[in-house]
Design an enzyme around this catalytic site. Structure first.
Site, PDB file in Angstrom:
ATOM      1  N   THR A 277     -15.282  59.677 -62.604  1.00 28.59           N
ATOM      2  CA  THR A 277     -14.498  59.789 -61.277  1.00 28.59           C
ATOM      3  C   THR A 277     -14.201  58.345 -60.657  1.00 28.59           C
ATOM      4  OG1 THR A 277     -16.656  60.200 -60.205  1.00 28.59           O
ATOM      5  CG2 THR A 277     -15.561  62.313 -61.045  1.00 28.59           C
TER       6      THR A 277
ATOM      7  N   THR B 225     -14.357  56.506 -57.726  1.00 28.62           N
ATOM      8  CA  THR B 225     -15.146  55.595 -57.029  1.00 28.62           C
ATOM      9  C   THR B 225     -16.508  55.139 -58.059  1.00 28.62           C
ATOM     10  OG1 THR B 225     -14.610  56.390 -54.809  1.00 28.62           O
ATOM     11  CG2 THR B 225     -16.649  55.219 -54.971  1.00 28.62           C
ATOM     12  N   CYS B 226     -16.876  56.122 -58.701  1.00 26.63           N
ATOM     13  CA  CYS B 226     -18.244  56.110 -59.508  1.00 26.63           C
ATOM     14  C   CYS B 226     -17.734  55.137 -60.793  1.00 26.63           C
ATOM     15  CB  CYS B 226     -18.393  57.287 -60.184  1.00 26.63           C
ATOM     16  SG  CYS B 226     -18.947  58.714 -58.979  1.00 26.63           S
ATOM     17  N   SER B 227     -16.582  55.049 -61.262  1.00 26.71           N
ATOM     18  CA  SER B 227     -16.125  54.122 -62.355  1.00 26.71           C
ATOM     19  C   SER B 227     -15.874  52.747 -61.763  1.00 26.71           C
ATOM     20  CB  SER B 227     -15.024  54.902 -63.188  1.00 26.71           C
ATOM     21  OG  SER B 227     -15.659  56.005 -63.732  1.00 26.71           O
TER      22      SER B 227
ATOM     23  N   LEU C 172     -20.916  52.108 -60.089  1.00 23.87           N
ATOM     24  CA  LEU C 172     -21.614  51.938 -61.545  1.00 23.87           C
ATOM     25  C   LEU C 172     -21.351  50.364 -61.992  1.00 23.87           C
ATOM     26  CD1 LEU C 172     -22.528  53.793 -64.695  1.00 23.87           C
ATOM     27  CD2 LEU C 172     -21.384  51.446 -64.906  1.00 23.87           C
TER      28      LEU C 172
END
Length: 242
Positions: free
Chosen positions: A47, A49-51, A55
């Site tokens: 997703t 923001t996560c990518s 992270l």
């Protein structure tokens, strides 16, 4: 209702993971017992923001976090192990351990399981981070309970600030190179000798000379950039590092 579990033990869960094409059960004790662990949890692998941010920044700050007493950095998401492993490989985040909470048991036990049916996600984790010492939660950073996917406090910089407000964060370093270039090899070694991690952009593979000229005004390599500043070639890097 989101629950702050500071001072409590982490939930005891067995995670179904895949390692080298074999099933491997991993327990909460395997992850947390006798260790200081930073955990960050997010709505889903791949997703935006996560990518793009969550992270990668933990991976970038990992060496400093390790220097400040952290043994492991763990990302937990309500995804299956195949998705989590594929995401980790795509991110090339060697400093991060991904744990699939496919059934949401750990997330539910943390009081962080939320309904995202409006997005077609089903039950997912709310975004949060925590510092866990020997299975006991010392500190939680929980994103505010408001619409959307807020990302304000569970980031790596906030965690590092909590661990050590005086910690020196690594510089953002990029270096344009060509295969077989001795000056490029020299510049990379200079950076390594100073303990400076860098991202290498290989001309003909990751970019072209047009990009290099547009950014630096030059066509020769190496060209080094540090924290948004164009340093130049290997000789100029020597002067900068002196």
């Amino acid at each position: 209702m989101l629950t702050n579990k500071t001072g409590q033990s982490v939930p005891q869960v067995t995670f179904r993971t895949r390692h080298q094409d074999q099933w491997l059960d991993v327990t909460s004790d395997d992850i947390f017992k006798d260790k200081t662990v930073v955990v960050f949890s997010l709505p889903g692998a791949f997703t935006p923001t996560c990518s793009a941010t969550h992270l990668p920044r933990y991976n970038e700050l990992a060496p400093v976090l390790f220097e400040n007493g952290v043994d492991d950095i763990v990302c937990i998401s309500v995804n299956d192990t195949f998705v989590m492993n594929a995401w980790l490989a795509d991110q090339e985040a060697d400093n991060i351990r991904v744990i699939p909470d496919g059934n949401g048991e750990f997330t539910d036990g943390m009081g962080m399981l939320v309904d995202k049916q409006d997005l077609g996600f089903g039950k997912r984790s709310w975004r949060y981070s925590m510092l866990v010492k020997d299975g006991i939660i010392e500190k939680m950073f929980i994103e505010p309970n408001k619409p959307g996917d807020p990302f304000e406090v569970s980031d790596a910089d906030t965690m590092l600030e909590y661990l050590n407000p005086e910690a020196k964060k690594p510089s953002a370093v990029s270096i344009f190179t060509k295969p077989g270039c001795p000056f490029c090899a020299r510049a990379k070694q200079l950076l390594l000798d100073k303990g400076m991690r860098f991202e290498e952009v290989v001309l003909g593979q990751d970019a072209t000379s047009i990009t290099l000229k547009a950014m630096s005004g030059r066509t020769t390599v190496p060209q080094v950039f540090i924290d948004g500043r164009h340093i130049g070639g290997s000789d100029e890097l020597v002067d900068y590092l002196a």
